[in-house]
Design a protein around this motif. Structure first.
Motif, PDB file in Angstrom:
ATOM      1  N   GLY A 160       0.122   2.314  -3.611  1.00  0.00           N
ATOM      2  CA  GLY A 160      -1.096   3.111  -3.569  1.00  0.00           C
ATOM      3  C   GLY A 160      -2.340   2.360  -3.142  1.00  0.00           C
ATOM      4  N   ASP A 161      -3.465   3.065  -3.352  1.00  0.00           N
ATOM      5  CA  ASP A 161      -4.708   2.688  -2.699  1.00  0.00           C
ATOM      6  C   ASP A 161      -5.263   1.314  -3.043  1.00  0.00           C
ATOM      7  OD1 ASP A 161      -5.673   4.186  -0.681  1.00  0.00           O
ATOM      8  OD2 ASP A 161      -7.574   4.572  -1.737  1.00  0.00           O
ATOM      9  N   ARG A 162      -4.972   0.838  -4.235  1.00  0.00           N
ATOM     10  CA  ARG A 162      -5.550  -0.483  -4.593  1.00  0.00           C
ATOM     11  C   ARG A 162      -4.986  -1.585  -3.702  1.00  0.00           C
ATOM     12  NH1 ARG A 162      -2.189  -2.321  -9.824  1.00  0.00           N
ATOM     13  NH2 ARG A 162      -0.311  -1.204  -9.295  1.00  0.00           N
ATOM     14  N   ARG A 211      -4.627  -1.214  -0.311  1.00  0.00           N
ATOM     15  CA  ARG A 211      -4.960  -0.924   1.089  1.00  0.00           C
ATOM     16  C   ARG A 211      -5.413  -2.205   1.802  1.00  0.00           C
ATOM     17  NH1 ARG A 211      -9.752   1.457   2.683  1.00  0.00           N
ATOM     18  NH2 ARG A 211     -10.100   2.013   0.523  1.00  0.00           N
ATOM     19  N   HIS A 241       0.836  -1.208   0.000  1.00  0.00           N
ATOM     20  CA  HIS A 241       0.000   0.000   0.000  1.00  0.00           C
ATOM     21  C   HIS A 241       0.866   1.251   0.000  1.00  0.00           C
ATOM     22  CE1 HIS A 241      -2.950   2.765   2.292  1.00  0.00           C
ATOM     23  NE2 HIS A 241      -3.248   2.780   1.020  1.00  0.00           N
TER      24      HIS A 241
END
Ligand code: CAA
Length: 285
Positions: free
Chosen positions: A255-257, A259, A251
């Motif tokens: 990035g967000d994918r 999380r 994460h």
């Protein structure tokens, strides 16, 4: 150094991965020195090796005499300097960059300058770990899968400065342990965890958001895609703390994918880490 020059293998960490790596190296005929920080961790590493050797003997993969010899070839220690004579070391300590770097700095001081220094890290950067030593060309990722004695493959991870000779030796060593290899560049999660962690987290979210009962999330993936374990049972098998740690690294970097699922964090905060604590998404005896 060539494969034939490797006589002694050092393993740092006697947990699930370290003890498994020590076991497969000794079954392949190497002398092994397995180190952990406290004697009780070394002892439990030996317990895991003995019961796993019993299982491989039971299923006929190894005969009793070979298993007994393998057990004899593993020396336990709490002293990192005892790995000074190792020709190849696999580090399998906790997924903490500072701890791994300090282990590597000590290994670089004590081991011979042409020893291969491998890390079993599942998501940390090989290049960052190698930055702690004066010979980053000898540092490589040898990412074993859990349970090590059963899983057929090992991921060879190439850091920024890893030399071709070191990469070749890593493949040859893994092949000598009867493992197939694939190669990955030093990017977050390499191949396996980059793809596996979002799959596990999506399984946890599907359960947490009420798409299906946890057993049906696992059954759906098992029966629907022919994998041996669904995402929640596989998370319990790996250890929820390990899954959370790997997910957080992915994460941070990607990035967000990536999380981590909320329920995964809550379980880890509660100390329910999966099979190793007896409770995760499921309960174990
Ligand atoms: N040592 C030796 N043998 C073992 C063992 C161990 N630790 N664990 C299982 N086995 C053997 C058993 O003796 C058994 O042998 P037989 O079939 O000859 O009787 C065989 O493996 C199957 O074991 P079980 O019958 O107990 O259970 P199972 O059929 O459910 O298999 C499993 C268990 C092998 C773990 C299987 O469910 C499986 O392959 N699951 C997926 C595991 C996986 O994906 N691992 C990778 C995780 S990702 C990772 O590790 C990387 C990371 O960085 C997080």
């Amino acid at each position: 150094m060539e494969l034939d020059d490797i006589d002694t293998v050092g393993v740092v960490g006697a947990g699930t991965m370290g003890s498994g790596i020590a076991q497969v190296a000794s079954v392949a005929g190497y002398r092994v020195v397995m180190r952990d920080v406290e004697q009780r961790f070394v002892d439990s590493g030996f317990d895991a090796i003995e019961s796993s050797l019993d299982r491989v003997v039971d299923r006929g993969a190894v005969d009793r005499a070979t298993a007994d010899d393998a057990r004899e070839r593993i020396e336990g220690t709490t002293d990192l300097d005892a790995l000074a004579g190792a020709d190849l070391v696999v580090e399998a300590v906790t997924e903490d960059l500072d701890i791994k770097q300090s282990v590597f700095a000590t290994l670089a001081e004590t081991c011979s300058s042409d020893a291969v220094l491998a890390t079993n890290t599942s998501t940390l950067s090989i290049t960052s770990i190698a930055s702690a030593v004066d010979r980053p060309e000898r540092v490589v990722g040898l990412h074993f899968m859990n349970p090590v004695p059963v899983m057929a493959g090992v991921e060879v991870v190439v850091g920024e400065h890893t030399s071709e000779a070191t990469v070749d030796l890593a493949h040859a060593f893994a092949a000598d342990l009867d493992k197939e290899t694939w190669e990955a560049d030093d990017r977050p999660g390499f191949v396996v965890n980059r793809v596996l962690m979002p799959w596990i987290n999506e399984g946890i979210r599907a359960y947490d958001e009420g798409v299906a009962e946890k057993g049906d999330v696992d059954r759906g993936l098992r029966l629907g895609t022919n994998v041996p374990m669904g995402p929640l049972e596989l998370a319990d098998h790996i250890g929820l703390d390990v899954v959370l740690d790997a997910s957080e690294t992915l994460h941070d970097e990607l990035g967000d994918r990536y999380r981590p699922a909320y329920l995964l964090k809550r379980k880890v905060e509660a100390g329910d880490l999966g099979k190793k604590t007896g409770v995760g998404f499921y309960e174990y005896d």
